[in-house]
Design an enzyme around this catalytic site. Structure first.
Site, short mmCIF file in Angstrom:
data_model
loop_
_atom_site.label_atom_id
_atom_site.label_comp_id
_atom_site.label_asym_id
_atom_site.label_seq_id
_atom_site.Cartn_x
_atom_site.Cartn_y
_atom_site.Cartn_z
N GLY A 1 0.82 -1.21 0.00
CA GLY A 1 0.00 0.00 0.00
C GLY A 1 0.85 1.25 0.00
O GLY A 1 2.06 1.19 -0.20
N ASN A 2 0.21 2.37 0.18
CA ASN A 2 0.94 3.64 0.24
C ASN A 2 0.25 4.58 1.22
O ASN A 2 -0.81 4.27 1.75
CB ASN A 2 1.05 4.26 -1.16
CG ASN A 2 -0.30 4.56 -1.74
OD1 ASN A 2 -0.99 5.47 -1.30
ND2 ASN A 2 -0.72 3.77 -2.72
#
Ligand code: CTP
Ligand code: CA
Length: 231
Positions: free
Chosen positions: A33-34
């Site tokens: 993810g980010n």
């Protein structure tokens, strides 16, 4: 009573905005993810709705607390996407009837081609993840662009100086072929969770056409001002 027709400088426009960060599964409990919160894209959606547009907001992993303002606005239709592939399908479908498309989502550049059906365990030994590059949704939208459709991208860039930020923005604008690129300066402290932002806008002439700094709403309004000047 019939709904009154919207007023505002974006009245009559159908806009599609993506926001949030995609998550690419690794196994049933893990993902890549980010740090994108989706706040900027939500602000772009709310600003558009308040200025009279009809809005489709495609949200990838945005907290309900962040989506709240958009959820409450009757002119905003929210659709969800989890992975980059889902975001691609959902945005493309919505883009069919859009006058303006704004890709504010942080799309994962890579995904795991062979997602494990079972949780990966330490006792199975060292793990190496093979990654493949995801399709560039924005480039696909530009390729499919209809006459009169405006496509806007967002770029979060780290840069030491304003010149470096501008140069990166001009290069990325050209690489993507978008009508407008909003270039957001980010670092460990600024951008993602920050409340104040510094953004410059680059258009097809490869010039910085405007700048904005302030709240995400101020940046959102500057974006729509820049879009209107192009149309
Ligand atoms: N984007 C996209 N699909 C991808 C990657 C990015 O549509 N697979 C869009 C983003 O939503 C954003 C714009 O492209 O509007 C710029 O994203 P960015 O990550 O800055 O660009 P990249 O081409 O991925 O370049 P970088 O190597 O700098 O990450
Ligand atoms: Ca990227």
């Amino acid at each position: 009573a019939p709904t009154p027709s919207p007023t505002g400088d974006l009245a009559g426009l159908q806009v599609v905005i993506s926001t949030g960060g995609t998550r690419e599964p690794i196994d049933p409990v893990r993902y890549l993810g980010n740090r994108s919160s989706g706040r900027q894209g939500v602000a772009v959606a709310v600003a558009a709705a308040e200025r009279g547009a009809r809005v489709t907001l495609v949200a990838a992993h945005v907290d309900d607390g962040v989506l709240g303002d958009a959820q409450r606005h009757p002119a905003v239709d929210i659709q969800r996407a989890g992975t980059a592939a889902e975001l691609d399908t959902t945005v493309r479908a919505a883009a069919d009837r859009a006058d303006v498309i704004v890709m504010a989502a942080a799309v994962a550049d890579f995904s795991v081609p062979e997602v494990s059906d079972v949780k990966i365990r330490k006792e199975d030994g060292t793990v190496t993840l093979d990654l493949v590059e995801n399709p560039d949704i924005l480039v696909g939208l530009v390729e499919a662009r209809r006459p009169g459709q405006t496509v806007v991208g967002f770029a979060a860039e780290t840069a030491d100086t304003d010149d470096e930020l501008r140069e990166r923005g001009i290069r990325k604008r050209a690489r993507k072929g978008v009508d407008l690129l909003a270039v957001n300066r980010v670092g460990w402290q600024e951008g993602f969770e920050a409340t104040e932002n510094t953004v410059l806008f680059v258009d097809g002439t490869d010039e910085v056409v405007s700048r904005a700094s302030g709240s995400k709403r101020e940046v959102a309004d500057a974006l729509w001002d820049a879009v209107l000047r192009l149309r």
